[in-house]
Design a protein around this motif. Sequence first.
Motif, PDB file in Angstrom:
ATOM      1  N   MET A   1       0.838  -1.177   0.000  1.00 54.78           N
ATOM      2  CA  MET A   1       0.000   0.000   0.000  1.00 54.78           C
ATOM      3  C   MET A   1       0.887   1.246   0.000  1.00 54.78           C
ATOM      4  O   MET A   1       1.935   1.254   0.607  1.00 54.78           O
ATOM      5  N   ALA A   2       0.397   2.305  -0.676  1.00 60.17           N
ATOM      6  CA  ALA A   2       1.236   3.489  -0.812  1.00 60.17           C
ATOM      7  C   ALA A   2       0.395   4.742  -1.046  1.00 60.17           C
ATOM      8  O   ALA A   2      -0.768   4.669  -1.431  1.00 60.17           O
ATOM      9  N   VAL A   3       1.043   5.879  -0.825  1.00 61.25           N
ATOM     10  CA  VAL A   3       0.500   7.193  -1.156  1.00 61.25           C
ATOM     11  C   VAL A   3       1.381   7.745  -2.268  1.00 61.25           C
ATOM     12  O   VAL A   3       2.591   7.576  -2.257  1.00 61.25           O
ATOM     13  N   TYR A   4       0.750   8.429  -3.228  1.00 63.67           N
ATOM     14  CA  TYR A   4       1.468   8.966  -4.386  1.00 63.67           C
ATOM     15  C   TYR A   4       1.170  10.447  -4.543  1.00 63.67           C
ATOM     16  O   TYR A   4       0.046  10.889  -4.311  1.00 63.67           O
ATOM     17  N   VAL A   5       2.178  11.210  -4.990  1.00 62.57           N
ATOM     18  CA  VAL A   5       2.006  12.616  -5.355  1.00 62.57           C
ATOM     19  C   VAL A   5       2.558  12.797  -6.760  1.00 62.57           C
ATOM     20  O   VAL A   5       3.610  12.261  -7.093  1.00 62.57           O
ATOM     21  N   ASP A   6       1.816  13.550  -7.585  1.00 62.62           N
ATOM     22  CA  ASP A   6       2.288  13.734  -8.957  1.00 62.62           C
ATOM     23  C   ASP A   6       3.098  15.019  -9.090  1.00 62.62           C
ATOM     24  O   ASP A   6       3.288  15.757  -8.122  1.00 62.62           O
ATOM     25  N   ASP A   7       3.582  15.262 -10.303  1.00 60.45           N
ATOM     26  CA  ASP A   7       4.455  16.410 -10.558  1.00 60.45           C
ATOM     27  C   ASP A   7       3.716  17.594 -11.183  1.00 60.45           C
ATOM     28  O   ASP A   7       4.343  18.523 -11.672  1.00 60.45           O
ATOM     29  N   MET A   8       2.396  17.566 -11.148  1.00 61.26           N
ATOM     30  CA  MET A   8       1.624  18.680 -11.680  1.00 61.26           C
ATOM     31  C   MET A   8       1.931  19.948 -10.880  1.00 61.26           C
ATOM     32  O   MET A   8       2.202  19.875  -9.677  1.00 61.26           O
ATOM     33  N   GLN A   9       1.890  21.090 -11.537  1.00 60.48           N
ATOM     34  CA  GLN A   9       2.061  22.373 -10.859  1.00 60.48           C
ATOM     35  C   GLN A   9       1.024  23.346 -11.390  1.00 60.48           C
ATOM     36  O   GLN A   9       1.338  24.356 -12.008  1.00 60.48           O
ATOM     37  N   ALA A  10      -0.236  23.035 -11.130  1.00 64.12           N
ATOM     38  CA  ALA A  10      -1.345  23.859 -11.612  1.00 64.12           C
ATOM     39  C   ALA A  10      -1.497  25.089 -10.724  1.00 64.12           C
ATOM     40  O   ALA A  10      -1.534  24.970  -9.503  1.00 64.12           O
ATOM     41  N   PRO A  11      -1.599  26.268 -11.341  1.00 63.51           N
ATOM     42  CA  PRO A  11      -1.781  27.477 -10.528  1.00 63.51           C
ATOM     43  C   PRO A  11      -3.169  27.524  -9.888  1.00 63.51           C
ATOM     44  O   PRO A  11      -4.162  27.146 -10.505  1.00 63.51           O
ATOM     45  N   PHE A  12      -3.207  27.942  -8.642  1.00 60.68           N
ATOM     46  CA  PHE A  12      -4.457  28.141  -7.914  1.00 60.68           C
ATOM     47  C   PHE A  12      -4.230  29.355  -7.010  1.00 60.68           C
ATOM     48  O   PHE A  12      -3.619  29.234  -5.949  1.00 60.68           O
ATOM     49  N   GLY A  13      -4.672  30.504  -7.453  1.00 53.55           N
ATOM     50  CA  GLY A  13      -4.350  31.729  -6.726  1.00 53.55           C
ATOM     51  C   GLY A  13      -2.849  31.942  -6.739  1.00 53.55           C
ATOM     52  O   GLY A  13      -2.214  31.883  -7.788  1.00 53.55           O
ATOM     53  N   ARG A  14      -2.280  32.141  -5.564  1.00 52.02           N
ATOM     54  CA  ARG A  14      -0.823  32.321  -5.452  1.00 52.02           C
ATOM     55  C   ARG A  14      -0.088  31.004  -5.278  1.00 52.02           C
ATOM     56  O   ARG A  14       1.130  30.987  -5.196  1.00 52.02           O
ATOM     57  N   MET A  15      -0.826  29.901  -5.207  1.00 55.26           N
ATOM     58  CA  MET A  15      -0.203  28.589  -4.972  1.00 55.26           C
ATOM     59  C   MET A  15      -0.069  27.803  -6.266  1.00 55.26           C
ATOM     60  O   MET A  15      -0.697  28.107  -7.265  1.00 55.26           O
ATOM     61  N   LYS A  16       0.733  26.767  -6.189  1.00 56.70           N
ATOM     62  CA  LYS A  16       0.809  25.746  -7.232  1.00 56.70           C
ATOM     63  C   LYS A  16       0.352  24.448  -6.577  1.00 56.70           C
ATOM     64  O   LYS A  16       0.708  24.155  -5.435  1.00 56.70           O
ATOM     65  N   MET A  17      -0.462  23.686  -7.312  1.00 54.91           N
ATOM     66  CA  MET A  17      -1.098  22.501  -6.741  1.00 54.91           C
ATOM     67  C   MET A  17      -0.699  21.241  -7.503  1.00 54.91           C
ATOM     68  O   MET A  17      -0.390  21.288  -8.693  1.00 54.91           O
ATOM     69  N   CYS A  18      -0.763  20.118  -6.800  1.00 50.44           N
ATOM     70  CA  CYS A  18      -0.575  18.806  -7.404  1.00 50.44           C
ATOM     71  C   CYS A  18      -1.624  17.863  -6.813  1.00 50.44           C
ATOM     72  O   CYS A  18      -2.425  18.257  -5.981  1.00 50.44           O
ATOM     73  N   HIS A  19      -1.609  16.604  -7.249  1.00 50.91           N
ATOM     74  CA  HIS A  19      -2.561  15.610  -6.758  1.00 50.91           C
ATOM     75  C   HIS A  19      -1.891  14.671  -5.756  1.00 50.91           C
ATOM     76  O   HIS A  19      -0.716  14.341  -5.903  1.00 50.91           O
ATOM     77  N   MET A  20      -2.666  14.206  -4.791  1.00 51.30           N
ATOM     78  CA  MET A  20      -2.229  13.156  -3.873  1.00 51.30           C
ATOM     79  C   MET A  20      -3.297  12.072  -3.869  1.00 51.30           C
ATOM     80  O   MET A  20      -4.477  12.362  -3.639  1.00 51.30           O
TER      81      MET A  20
END
Length: 85
Positions: A1-20
């Motif tokens: 079992m594992a948790v994953y984070v991708d390398d997306m850097q989608a802008p959201f306001g002043r932040m950059k977001m990715c998926h978990m």
Amino acid sequence: MAVYVDDMQAPFGRMKMCHMVADSTEELLAMADRIGVARRWLQKAGTWQEHFDIALSKRRLAVEAGAIEVSRMDLGRLLRARRGR
């Protein structure tokens, strides 16, 4: 079992977001709790697309806590495989 984070850097306001995402809801919520992501931000709960959108600062914390870094393409493959189950 594992948790994953991708390398997306989608802008959201002043932040950059990715998926978990994770292999199970329990793991996903445990990691969210560990890195300080509110459970209410869980998206598509109970589906094969269940995930959090997290800021890159939270991504760094997730990786430090053991999350596996994957590309967006690899994350898509993981999700499609889950859809077939």
